[in-house]
Scaffold this active site. Structure first.
Site, PDB file in Angstrom:
ATOM      1  N   LYS A 194      76.089  26.788  34.715  1.00 37.41           N
ATOM      2  CA  LYS A 194      77.171  26.183  35.503  1.00 37.41           C
ATOM      3  C   LYS A 194      77.884  27.164  36.411  1.00 37.41           C
ATOM      4  O   LYS A 194      79.119  27.185  36.469  1.00 37.41           O
ATOM      5  CB  LYS A 194      78.214  25.530  34.587  1.00 37.41           C
ATOM      6  CG  LYS A 194      77.650  24.561  33.565  1.00 37.41           C
ATOM      7  CD  LYS A 194      78.757  23.987  32.714  1.00 37.41           C
ATOM      8  CE  LYS A 194      78.275  23.188  31.542  1.00 37.41           C
ATOM      9  NZ  LYS A 194      77.611  23.998  30.503  1.00 37.41           N
TER      10      LYS A 194
HETATM   11  O1  LIG Z   1      79.702  18.201  30.262  1.00 38.57           O
HETATM   12  C1  LIG Z   1      79.004  19.011  29.643  1.00 38.57           C
HETATM   13  C2  LIG Z   1      78.175  19.909  30.268  1.00 38.57           C
HETATM   14  C3  LIG Z   1      77.415  20.750  29.502  1.00 38.57           C
HETATM   15  N1  LIG Z   1      77.451  20.727  28.162  1.00 38.57           N
HETATM   16  C4  LIG Z   1      76.606  21.676  27.411  1.00 38.57           C
HETATM   17  O2  LIG Z   1      75.669  20.955  26.599  1.00 38.57           O
HETATM   18  C5  LIG Z   1      75.569  21.539  25.310  1.00 38.57           C
HETATM   19  C6  LIG Z   1      76.083  20.581  24.263  1.00 38.57           C
HETATM   20  O3  LIG Z   1      75.842  21.080  22.965  1.00 38.57           O
HETATM   21  P1  LIG Z   1      75.951  20.141  21.646  1.00 38.57           P
HETATM   22  O4  LIG Z   1      75.788  21.076  20.522  1.00 38.57           O
HETATM   23  O5  LIG Z   1      74.845  19.125  21.728  1.00 38.57           O
HETATM   24  O6  LIG Z   1      77.292  19.501  21.684  1.00 38.57           O
HETATM   25  C7  LIG Z   1      76.349  22.855  25.383  1.00 38.57           C
HETATM   26  O7  LIG Z   1      75.483  23.874  25.830  1.00 38.57           O
HETATM   27  C8  LIG Z   1      77.375  22.577  26.468  1.00 38.57           C
HETATM   28  O8  LIG Z   1      77.789  23.758  27.139  1.00 38.57           O
HETATM   29  C9  LIG Z   1      78.262  19.833  27.538  1.00 38.57           C
HETATM   30  O9  LIG Z   1      78.336  19.749  26.307  1.00 38.57           O
HETATM   31  N2  LIG Z   1      79.011  18.984  28.304  1.00 38.57           N
END
Ligand SMILES: O=c1ccn([C@@H]2O[C@H](COP(=O)(O)O)[C@@H](O)[C@H]2O)c(=O)[nH]1
Length: 312
Positions: free
Chosen positions: A109
């Site tokens: 990001k």
């Molecule tokens: O809006 C957002 C954008 C990015 N993420 C990213 O996805 C994963 C989520 O991890 P989980 O363990 O499945 O919750 C993480 O790398 C975030 O930085 C997000 O969650 N939301």
């Protein structure tokens, strides 16, 4: 440099061939590693030891989950936190996943002014260029995420790799976190919200970048924790792949994600990280069968997503 075909088309083909719209997220927080792996590599310095454990866990998890997922999303922050060995580890894991036929996404990001954005783009999806002396791939992922807050000139360097090298881009449209609305729901003159205005920009950045199947190489990140927004984004952005993080650890419900998909069952990519890596903690096999626990969680998620996406 080998030209890759159009990223949006590669996704259509990969989702169709693999029968999965699930993205394995790899966020290597050691608190989710099986203790037996944590105790290995004790001869190394702490950061090197953590990088070795991360590589071991990442390689095993990617291999175990490969039959059930279409792509792997690597969270850049965890690799940066490992110091110099972290980026080398990330580079090797990206190659490993790519070698298994999985698409790779680096979730970093970045959002910065044009010159700095160009450096980020080279690092994540592009090539390092030495004036007058050729170029070499850096991390070599198929796609990355980007923060659109700085506007078009900050996204353009990434679009250049989309156009010249078959790379993909996922732009934050509406994030999954509880405070997302503090800025993203603010109303603008004309009745749109900030997130709605960003969706308009994503539509502009995707224009001219659609493949024959009707999907663009520029996608949008939309938090699965805001299902009503997922539906709005689908209507606003036809033919745009929606990368949907937020199921599992953040509480988003797969059953609510039907509107992300079109009549062919395409258009949504459901990403989950901690709920797959940490699945062993509630699995009957416990840490001894941690890869199997991760693979089962990925398979279950694939089946749930296939139930809601129809057309599959
Ligand atoms: O809006 C957002 C954008 C990015 N993420 C990213 O996805 C994963 C989520 O991890 P989980 O363990 O499945 O919750 C993480 O790398 C975030 O930085 C997000 O969650 N939301």
């Amino acid at each position: 440099m080998a030209e890759q075909p159009h990223f949006g088309e590669r996704l259509v083909r990969a989702v169709t061939a693999r029968g999965s719209c699930v993205v394995l997220g790899f966020d290597p927080d050691p608190i989710f590693f099986p203790p037996s792996i944590l105790s290995r590599h004790a001869e190394q310095s702490l950061l090197e030891r953590a990088a070795s454990a991360t590589e071991e866990v990442g390689a095993a998890l990617v291999e175990a989950c490969a039959p059930f997922v279409v792509a792997v999303k690597f969270q850049l922050a965890y690799f940066l936190a490992l110091g110099p060995a972290g980026l080398a580890t990330l580079q090797r894991l990206i190659r490993l996943a790519g070698g298994m036929g999985l698409l790779t996404i680096v979730d970093g990001k970045p959002g910065d002014i044009d010159a700095t954005a160009a450096a980020y783009a080279r690092a994540l999806i592009g090539r390092f260029q030495w004036p007058g002396d050729g170029s070499t791939e850096v991390l070599g992922a198929d796609a990355c995420t980007v923060n659109p807050y700085l506007g078009t000139d900050s996204v353009r360097p990434f679009l250049e790799w989309v156009d010249t090298s078959g790379k993909g881009l996922f732009v934050l449209a509406h994030t999954s976190n509880p405070s997302a609305g503090e800025v993203q729901h603010l109303p603008l003159a004309g009745g749109k919200t900030v997130a709605g205005a960003v969706a308009g920009l994503i539509g502009r950045w995707a224009a001219g970048r659609f493949g024959p199947s009707g999907f663009a190489s520029v996608g949008a990140v939309v938090g699965a924790t805001y299902p009503e927004v997922v539906g709005e984004m689908r209507r606003e952005l036809p033919g745009i792949w929606l990368l949907l993080p937020g199921v599992g650890a953040q509480g988003g419900q797969v059953e609510a994600l039907g509107p992300a998909f079109d009549r062919r069952g395409l258009g949504g990519l459901v990403a989950a990280s901690r709920s797959i890596l940490g699945a062993w903690r509630t699995h009957p096999g416990g840490e001894l069968r941690w890869e199997e626990a991760g693979a089962e969680a990925a398979r279950r998620l694939r089946d749930q997503v296939n139930d809601v996406r129809g057309g599959a």
